[in-house]
Design a protein around this motif. Structure first.
Motif, PDB file in Angstrom:
ATOM      1  N   ARG A 242       0.845  -1.200   0.000  1.00 53.91           N
ATOM      2  CA  ARG A 242       0.000   0.000   0.000  1.00 53.91           C
ATOM      3  C   ARG A 242       0.876   1.245   0.000  1.00 53.91           C
ATOM      4  O   ARG A 242       0.535   2.255  -0.582  1.00 53.91           O
ATOM      5  CB  ARG A 242      -0.908   0.010   1.222  1.00 53.91           C
ATOM      6  CG  ARG A 242      -2.071  -0.958   1.137  1.00 53.91           C
ATOM      7  CD  ARG A 242      -2.995  -0.723   2.308  1.00 53.91           C
ATOM      8  NE  ARG A 242      -4.127  -1.634   2.307  1.00 53.91           N
ATOM      9  CZ  ARG A 242      -4.083  -2.868   2.779  1.00 53.91           C
ATOM     10  NH1 ARG A 242      -2.960  -3.346   3.264  1.00 53.91           N
ATOM     11  NH2 ARG A 242      -5.154  -3.633   2.757  1.00 53.91           N
ATOM     12  N   CYS A 246      -0.784   3.280  -2.780  1.00 52.70           N
ATOM     13  CA  CYS A 246      -1.939   4.048  -2.285  1.00 52.70           C
ATOM     14  C   CYS A 246      -1.960   5.433  -2.952  1.00 52.70           C
ATOM     15  O   CYS A 246      -0.919   6.067  -3.123  1.00 52.70           O
ATOM     16  CB  CYS A 246      -1.813   4.198  -0.772  1.00 52.70           C
ATOM     17  SG  CYS A 246      -3.129   5.184  -0.057  1.00 52.70           S
ATOM     18  N   ILE A 247      -3.150   5.891  -3.343  1.00 54.05           N
ATOM     19  CA  ILE A 247      -3.242   7.230  -3.945  1.00 54.05           C
ATOM     20  C   ILE A 247      -4.076   8.173  -3.088  1.00 54.05           C
ATOM     21  O   ILE A 247      -4.371   9.289  -3.502  1.00 54.05           O
ATOM     22  CB  ILE A 247      -3.819   7.174  -5.386  1.00 54.05           C
ATOM     23  CG1 ILE A 247      -5.137   6.402  -5.407  1.00 54.05           C
ATOM     24  CG2 ILE A 247      -2.826   6.632  -6.368  1.00 54.05           C
ATOM     25  CD1 ILE A 247      -5.937   6.615  -6.665  1.00 54.05           C
ATOM     26  N   ASN A 248      -4.485   7.709  -1.925  1.00 60.47           N
ATOM     27  CA  ASN A 248      -5.245   8.585  -1.036  1.00 60.47           C
ATOM     28  C   ASN A 248      -4.250   9.399  -0.204  1.00 60.47           C
ATOM     29  O   ASN A 248      -3.596   8.868   0.703  1.00 60.47           O
ATOM     30  CB  ASN A 248      -6.137   7.707  -0.130  1.00 60.47           C
ATOM     31  CG  ASN A 248      -7.060   8.548   0.720  1.00 60.47           C
ATOM     32  OD1 ASN A 248      -6.750   9.686   1.030  1.00 60.47           O
ATOM     33  ND2 ASN A 248      -8.192   7.979   1.102  1.00 60.47           N
ATOM     34  N   VAL A 251      -4.087   9.237   3.501  1.00 61.82           N
ATOM     35  CA  VAL A 251      -3.550   7.999   4.063  1.00 61.82           C
ATOM     36  C   VAL A 251      -2.035   7.922   3.831  1.00 61.82           C
ATOM     37  O   VAL A 251      -1.267   7.580   4.739  1.00 61.82           O
ATOM     38  CB  VAL A 251      -4.273   6.779   3.437  1.00 61.82           C
ATOM     39  CG1 VAL A 251      -3.724   5.469   3.985  1.00 61.82           C
ATOM     40  CG2 VAL A 251      -5.766   6.870   3.692  1.00 61.82           C
ATOM     41  N   CYS A 264      -6.073   2.084   5.955  1.00 64.33           N
ATOM     42  CA  CYS A 264      -6.801   1.588   4.780  1.00 64.33           C
ATOM     43  C   CYS A 264      -7.788   0.497   5.200  1.00 64.33           C
ATOM     44  O   CYS A 264      -8.955   0.517   4.816  1.00 64.33           O
ATOM     45  CB  CYS A 264      -5.802   1.058   3.752  1.00 64.33           C
ATOM     46  SG  CYS A 264      -6.592   0.243   2.375  1.00 64.33           S
ATOM     47  N   MET A 267     -10.740   1.858   6.938  1.00 64.68           N
ATOM     48  CA  MET A 267     -11.720   2.476   6.037  1.00 64.68           C
ATOM     49  C   MET A 267     -12.526   1.418   5.288  1.00 64.68           C
ATOM     50  O   MET A 267     -13.690   1.610   4.984  1.00 64.68           O
ATOM     51  CB  MET A 267     -11.015   3.413   5.059  1.00 64.68           C
ATOM     52  CG  MET A 267     -10.502   4.648   5.769  1.00 64.68           C
ATOM     53  SD  MET A 267     -10.244   6.045   4.695  1.00 64.68           S
ATOM     54  CE  MET A 267      -8.848   5.567   3.842  1.00 64.68           C
ATOM     55  N   GLN A 268     -11.877   0.284   5.019  1.00 64.07           N
ATOM     56  CA  GLN A 268     -12.615  -0.782   4.343  1.00 64.07           C
ATOM     57  C   GLN A 268     -13.684  -1.347   5.256  1.00 64.07           C
ATOM     58  O   GLN A 268     -14.759  -1.698   4.818  1.00 64.07           O
ATOM     59  CB  GLN A 268     -11.658  -1.915   4.009  1.00 64.07           C
ATOM     60  CG  GLN A 268     -10.558  -1.406   3.215  1.00 64.07           C
ATOM     61  CD  GLN A 268     -10.428  -2.178   1.975  1.00 64.07           C
ATOM     62  OE1 GLN A 268     -11.287  -2.959   1.598  1.00 64.07           O
ATOM     63  NE2 GLN A 268      -9.350  -1.930   1.324  1.00 64.07           N
ATOM     64  N   CYS A 291     -12.702   5.088   1.943  1.00 66.57           N
ATOM     65  CA  CYS A 291     -11.793   5.568   0.901  1.00 66.57           C
ATOM     66  C   CYS A 291     -12.571   5.756  -0.406  1.00 66.57           C
ATOM     67  O   CYS A 291     -13.218   4.817  -0.885  1.00 66.57           O
ATOM     68  CB  CYS A 291     -10.655   4.590   0.692  1.00 66.57           C
ATOM     69  SG  CYS A 291      -9.545   5.180  -0.585  1.00 66.57           S
ATOM     70  N   TYR A 293     -11.512   5.907  -3.297  1.00 66.90           N
ATOM     71  CA  TYR A 293     -10.903   5.250  -4.468  1.00 66.90           C
ATOM     72  C   TYR A 293     -11.186   3.760  -4.515  1.00 66.90           C
ATOM     73  O   TYR A 293     -10.688   3.060  -5.376  1.00 66.90           O
ATOM     74  CB  TYR A 293      -9.383   5.480  -4.452  1.00 66.90           C
ATOM     75  CG  TYR A 293      -9.032   6.943  -4.406  1.00 66.90           C
ATOM     76  CD1 TYR A 293      -9.255   7.744  -5.514  1.00 66.90           C
ATOM     77  CD2 TYR A 293      -8.513   7.514  -3.252  1.00 66.90           C
ATOM     78  CE1 TYR A 293      -8.958   9.096  -5.464  1.00 66.90           C
ATOM     79  CE2 TYR A 293      -8.209   8.861  -3.198  1.00 66.90           C
ATOM     80  CZ  TYR A 293      -8.443   9.648  -4.315  1.00 66.90           C
ATOM     81  OH  TYR A 293      -8.152  10.980  -4.273  1.00 66.90           O
ATOM     82  N   ASN A 294     -11.956   3.290  -3.533  1.00 67.41           N
ATOM     83  CA  ASN A 294     -12.188   1.857  -3.482  1.00 67.41           C
ATOM     84  C   ASN A 294     -13.639   1.547  -3.828  1.00 67.41           C
ATOM     85  O   ASN A 294     -14.461   1.238  -2.979  1.00 67.41           O
ATOM     86  CB  ASN A 294     -11.834   1.365  -2.064  1.00 67.41           C
ATOM     87  CG  ASN A 294     -11.829  -0.138  -1.972  1.00 67.41           C
ATOM     88  OD1 ASN A 294     -12.210  -0.821  -2.930  1.00 67.41           O
ATOM     89  ND2 ASN A 294     -11.413  -0.661  -0.845  1.00 67.41           N
ATOM     90  N   CYS A 326      -8.233   2.752  -6.884  1.00 66.77           N
ATOM     91  CA  CYS A 326      -7.053   2.402  -6.089  1.00 66.77           C
ATOM     92  C   CYS A 326      -6.162   1.389  -6.816  1.00 66.77           C
ATOM     93  O   CYS A 326      -6.581   0.254  -7.070  1.00 66.77           O
ATOM     94  CB  CYS A 326      -7.522   1.803  -4.760  1.00 66.77           C
ATOM     95  SG  CYS A 326      -6.189   1.030  -3.851  1.00 66.77           S
ATOM     96  N   TYR A 328      -3.689  -0.240  -5.638  1.00 71.41           N
ATOM     97  CA  TYR A 328      -3.350  -1.384  -4.781  1.00 71.41           C
ATOM     98  C   TYR A 328      -4.379  -2.500  -4.985  1.00 71.41           C
ATOM     99  O   TYR A 328      -4.035  -3.648  -5.226  1.00 71.41           O
ATOM    100  CB  TYR A 328      -3.316  -0.936  -3.315  1.00 71.41           C
ATOM    101  CG  TYR A 328      -3.045  -2.069  -2.353  1.00 71.41           C
ATOM    102  CD1 TYR A 328      -1.755  -2.524  -2.142  1.00 71.41           C
ATOM    103  CD2 TYR A 328      -4.083  -2.696  -1.674  1.00 71.41           C
ATOM    104  CE1 TYR A 328      -1.494  -3.573  -1.282  1.00 71.41           C
ATOM    105  CE2 TYR A 328      -3.841  -3.749  -0.806  1.00 71.41           C
ATOM    106  CZ  TYR A 328      -2.547  -4.178  -0.608  1.00 71.41           C
ATOM    107  OH  TYR A 328      -2.302  -5.225   0.243  1.00 71.41           O
ATOM    108  N   TYR A 329      -5.655  -2.153  -4.885  1.00 70.35           N
ATOM    109  CA  TYR A 329      -6.687  -3.190  -5.032  1.00 70.35           C
ATOM    110  C   TYR A 329      -6.901  -3.585  -6.481  1.00 70.35           C
ATOM    111  O   TYR A 329      -7.190  -4.746  -6.782  1.00 70.35           O
ATOM    112  CB  TYR A 329      -7.988  -2.752  -4.362  1.00 70.35           C
ATOM    113  CG  TYR A 329      -7.880  -2.920  -2.870  1.00 70.35           C
ATOM    114  CD1 TYR A 329      -7.755  -4.193  -2.317  1.00 70.35           C
ATOM    115  CD2 TYR A 329      -7.826  -1.831  -2.023  1.00 70.35           C
ATOM    116  CE1 TYR A 329      -7.595  -4.364  -0.956  1.00 70.35           C
ATOM    117  CE2 TYR A 329      -7.665  -1.995  -0.656  1.00 70.35           C
ATOM    118  CZ  TYR A 329      -7.551  -3.270  -0.126  1.00 70.35           C
ATOM    119  OH  TYR A 329      -7.378  -3.449   1.206  1.00 70.35           O
TER     120      TYR A 329
HETATM  121  S1  SF4 Z   1      -8.159   1.723  -0.778  1.00 70.40           S
HETATM  122 FE1  SF4 Z   1      -6.310   2.179  -1.895  1.00 70.40          FE
HETATM  123  S2  SF4 Z   1      -6.253   4.370  -2.129  1.00 70.40           S
HETATM  124 FE2  SF4 Z   1      -7.731   3.895  -0.513  1.00 70.40          FE
HETATM  125  S3  SF4 Z   1      -6.548   3.992   1.356  1.00 70.40           S
HETATM  126 FE3  SF4 Z   1      -6.519   1.878   0.726  1.00 70.40          FE
HETATM  127  S4  SF4 Z   1      -4.644   1.695  -0.501  1.00 70.40           S
HETATM  128 FE4  SF4 Z   1      -5.099   3.881  -0.288  1.00 70.40          FE
END
Ligand code: SF4
Length: 889
Positions: A242, A246-248, A251, A264, A267-268, A291, A293-294, A326, A328-329
């Motif tokens: 991450r 990660c682009i947030n 975070v 992360c 937030m999930q 997040c 971006y997810n 995102c 990463y995902y």
């Molecule tokens: S989902 Fe992706 S962009 Fe969002 S916090 Fe997690 S790693 Fe960062």
């Protein structure tokens, strides 16, 4: 040819050795071998790996397609044959019509399975084709603009939510959920995306996993794929942490990988909770942040984009930002349908991380590049260390946590927390201390003890605890993360008793964490980096993650590891360390499950111990192993390796422990360097066996005046102590050489003092004028007095066969020394037109057993000199050759 190919798609006419490399690789993959491939740097190894392996993959796919088409044809033909039903039985007990029925059903099942597979393959191919042809561009643009607005709104919302005052009710997030069962199958992967993403998961196609050590090596590999003839047709994905992907920004700003992971995942969980709360009235408290971006559709789109075109990490980050999804995902979702997965070592070699990343090795191909230190890497990844200060802090924090939430935690959780506290208390006791007291003021007797796992558990009085259940509890309850959140929230209000030491003690984190940290740097991972590691400035608030790693290590089998108990005066400074002695146990699964495994490197010599320790010990049969080693592409006259047995005044060069510190040895070494600097133009790189020896000899030269004499010929540079200064020293070294070349009247170039295994012995190139001569002073044997090395030697002596009259432990020492030498001297020749001399200063290099451990292409050109004169004459000739060459240019 059988199991092979004669020609390979290649961006230019390959060298002969590249063709041989690709042919050998193709056969190894086709025959399901474990291959050890050696090809010196500068010979185009990456491109040979790419073109050889991807040619095999495309042939394999084609063959499989044809086989299934033939099977389908056969199955359909069988189904269309009309058989006359008969009520009588011929020879078997069953009537013929039953036999026919069973056979027909099997045929029908086979046909429908093949049709299904064919349909899926076609769909996959069509989708990729569509992405590649940009048919979706219009749709994507439209979708992007709609989502842009939505994402901005969400991002804004998430920021607002984070700044909202948090009431006590938020502690809900910190409390461990009810712990129901030990059945692992119910657990969802910690790294998987949310439930809705399950729809996005595809089946795994046959693929190649390519792994290397550093992110810069992985990026270089991806760039080579982009330049190869396969770039348009291959689906490639690069995996990272991450912290890399990660682009947030909210975070990313948290800095350390653990904090980024924690945030992360939190937030999930919020996202998941939100889904559950939909339709149900929100209970109380502020909205939880998620997040932006997810989101499933954006992730799906990004997955397709990733698969449709070869991207490196930078390009993926850009793509993620553009599409608000995102990376990463999205990259994790891309693993099943990808044909080439590029990833760092620790994701592939660490079972838990591998599973969490969704990697399935069954029948796949793995290529491990830069694998010369594979045994050490495996040991490092699976070792773990804890200081007394960390243990006391973990104990204190967990006690406060359970006290605070006692009434809200379920009985099973409290039971496990009690067990963890009990084990941690036992570990502190082994260090001679007590929990609940300041570890800095508790004194212990200095000393090191090496224990088997069982003896350690007995000594710590924790042998009655089922240590296999605890790591599972850690994994399922996420207690380390919850505790981290708890400490962060309540730090300053009494929690975390011993925080004054936190930064210092966190520098010594458990194996995997330390390895992950070093990977963040684009520099190579060398022991020196680890020593002086300053990267870990801000780590987790709680050391429970390290405790978790240590508990996990204790579940290794008793014979495979040892626990080193090191007492250092105070409990705070003392430590317990798990040392993995048998890295093969963690490599065995990779070797067993994969169709083929290729272990490649620029210098794989010596391979004998490697084969014994990693392959035979993991149960690989000799006939499954294949070896390939090729020479260099440089003409023979471009390299001049010399073994020097004595110096200019006739002093025998003996850098053994007993004589290397004598003034006459140090003076003689100064004279050798002085002579070399007289005749070799450009850069000279001198490697010493250790930092300590480098410091002693340089201060001796300073006092004797030898250093200023050297400085009259070349500007002197020294390997910096800090890793972040390496680049600056290198660019000054390089600029100085350029200046000297432009002004022949002044200095003849630059001289760099470096250390074997240090910051400049791996991953840095001294090509062309930067390294016209590499000098190796003495032999860099590892410290034989180290209790850890002694334990490893006695383990090998006990478990591996003796070879050629040498004990495996002794062979380990010699091989480690020569591997380090080979890495250092391999820095100079980096491409076909390069040239350099290599001077090995120590009579011990002349021993046939030592010479045999040099890479083949260096060994066959090495000459041994008992006196200095002829060696110096050879060097002067090189100078003549170089001048001639320069005139020609
Ligand atoms: S989902 Fe992706 S962009 Fe969002 S916090 Fe997690 S790693 Fe960062």
């Amino acid at each position: 040819m059988e199991n092979g190919r004669d020609t390979f798609p290649f961006p230019y006419q390959p060298y002969n050795i590249q063709e041989q490399f690709m042919q050998a690789l193709y056969s190894a993959l086709d025959q399901g071998k474990v291959g050890i491939f050696e090809s010196p740097t500068g010979t185009g190894k990456s491109l040979s790996l790419i073109c050889g392996a991807l040619s095999w993959l495309s042939d394999f796919e084609e063959k499989r397609k044809q086989e299934s088409a033939a099977l389908l044809h056969e199955g359909e033909a069988a189904l269309s044959t009309v058989t006359v039903p008969s009520s009588t039985s011929s020879s078997s007990a069953e009537p013929d019509w039953i036999t026919d029925f069973v056979k027909k059903k099997a045929d029908r099942d086979l046909v429908s399975k093949l049709k299904d597979e064919e349909l899926k393959r076609k769909k996959r191919e069509e989708r990729l084709e569509m992405i590649r042809n940009n048919v979706q561009l219009k749709y994507a643009m439209k979708r992007k603009s709609c989502e842009d607005e939505e994402a901005i709104k969400l991002l804004q919302l998430s920021k607002e939510e984070q700044t909202e005052p948090q009431g006590d009710q938020e502690d809900e997030e910190l409390i461990i959920a009810e712990y129901e069962s030990d059945d692992e199958s119910k657990t969802k992967s910690r790294f998987s995306a949310t439930e809705e993403d399950d729809d996005l998961v595809e089946e795994h196609v046959t693929k190649i996993y390519y792994c290397s050590r550093t992110h810069s090596q992985l990026a270089q590999f991806v760039h080579e794929v982009q330049k190869s003839p396969f770039s348009k047709d291959i689906s490639l994905v690069t995996l990272g942490s991450r912290q890399n992907l990660c682009i947030n920004d909210e975070v990313r700003r948290l800095g350390s990988s653990q904090r980024i992971n924690d945030r992360c995942l939190e937030m999930q969980k919020n996202k998941h909770d939100k889904h559950q709360e939909e339709g149900v009235k929100r209970k109380r408290g502020p909205a939880k942040s998620v997040c932006p971006y997810n989101k499933a559709t954006a992730l799906q789109q990004m997955r397709d984009d990733v698969l449709g075109k070869v991207h490196d990490i930078e390009q993926m980050l850009k793509l993620g930002r553009e599409t608000h999804s995102c990376p990463y995902y999205a990259t994790r979702l891309s693993v099943p349908p990808a044909q080439l997965v590029v990833l760092p070592y620790q994701i592939l070699l660490h079972e838990a991380t591998r599973k969490a990343a969704g990697i399935q090795l069954k029948d796949q191909v793995v290529i491990i590049d830069e694998a010369h230190n594979l045994s050490d890497t495996l040991s490092c990844i699976h070792s773990a260390e804890l200081t007394g200060a960390q243990l006391c802090r973990a104990h204190s924090q967990l006690t406060q946590y359970s006290d605070r939430y006692k009434s809200r935690l379920k009985a099973k959780n409290l039971m496990y927390i009690k067990q963890i506290l009990f084990v941690v208390e036992g570990l502190v006791r082994v260090l001679g201390g007590k929990v609940g007291q300041n570890p800095q003021t508790q004194t212990t007797q200095t000393g090191t003890e090496m224990l088997t796992i069982n003896n350690f558990l007995f000594k710590a009085q924790i042998d009655n605890i089922n240590l296999f259940k605890l790591p599972r509890y850690f994994e399922k309850s996420l207690i380390s993360r919850k505790l981290g959140g708890f400490v962060e929230k309540y730090a300053g209000s009494g929690v975390s008793l011993h925080t004054q030491n936190s930064i210092k003690e966190n520098r010594r984190t458990e194996g995997l964490n330390r390895y992950l940290q070093t990977l963040q740097s684009n520099q190579s991972t060398t022991p020196a980096d680890q020593q002086g590691s300053e990267a870990e400035k801000v780590l987790s608030a709680s050391p429970m993650m390290q405790v978790e790693g240590f508990f996990m290590a204790l579940t290794n089998s008793n014979t495979d590891g040892r626990v080193v108990v090191q007492k250092q005066g105070t409990v705070s400074e003392s430590s317990v360390k798990f040392l993995l002695l048998n890295p093969a146990v963690h490599f065995a699964q990779v070797l067993e499950q994969c169709r083929a495994v290729i272990i490649a490197g620029g210098t794989m010599q010596p391979v004998s111990d490697f084969k014994q320790e990693l392959l035979f010990s993991a149960g690989v049969a000799e006939e499954r192993i294949t070896e390939f080693s090729c020479g260099h592409v440089i003409p023979p006259e471009n390299i001049l390796p010399l073994v020097l047995c004595s110096g200019p005044s006739g002093q025998e060069l003996d850098f053994t422990f007993q004589s290397r510190d004598t003034p006459r040895m140090m003076d003689e070494t100064g004279r050798i360097l002085s002579n070399i600097c007289n005749v070799v133009p450009g850069g000279v790189v001198c490697f010493f066996p250790s930092y300590e020896y480098s410091r002693r000899i340089v201060s001796h030269w300073e006092a004797s005046g030898a250093l200023s004499r050297l400085a009259n010929k070349k500007k002197i540079f020294q390997e910096p102590k800090k890793a972040n200064q390496v680049e600056q020293v290198l660019s000054e070294f390089s600029r100085c050489i350029q200046r000297c070349a432009a002004d022949p009247g002044g200095l003849t170039g630059a001289l760099l003092f470096s250390v074997v295994g240090g910051k400049m012995s791996e991953g840095i190139n001294f090509s062309d004028d930067l390294g016209r001569c590499v000098v190796m002073v003495g032999m860099p044997y590892p410290n034989i007095k180290s209790p850890e090395l002694q334990e490893k030697m006695s383990y090998l002596d006990k478990h591996l066969p003796h070879n050629g009259g040498k004990s495996p432990g002794q062979a380990l020492i010699e091989n480690q020394c020569m591997k380090a030498v080979n890495q250092s001297i391999g820095r100079a020749i980096r491409h076909r037109g390069d040239y350099s001399s290599i001077v090995l200063c120590d009579r011990r290099y002349a021993r046939p057993a030592t010479l045999s451990k040099l890479p083949e292409w260096i060994k066959e050109r090495t000459s041994t000199h008992t006196t200095f004169g002829p060696a110096f004459a050879a060097l002067r000739k090189v100078r003549f050759f170089l001048e001639k060459k320069q005139k020609q240019v």
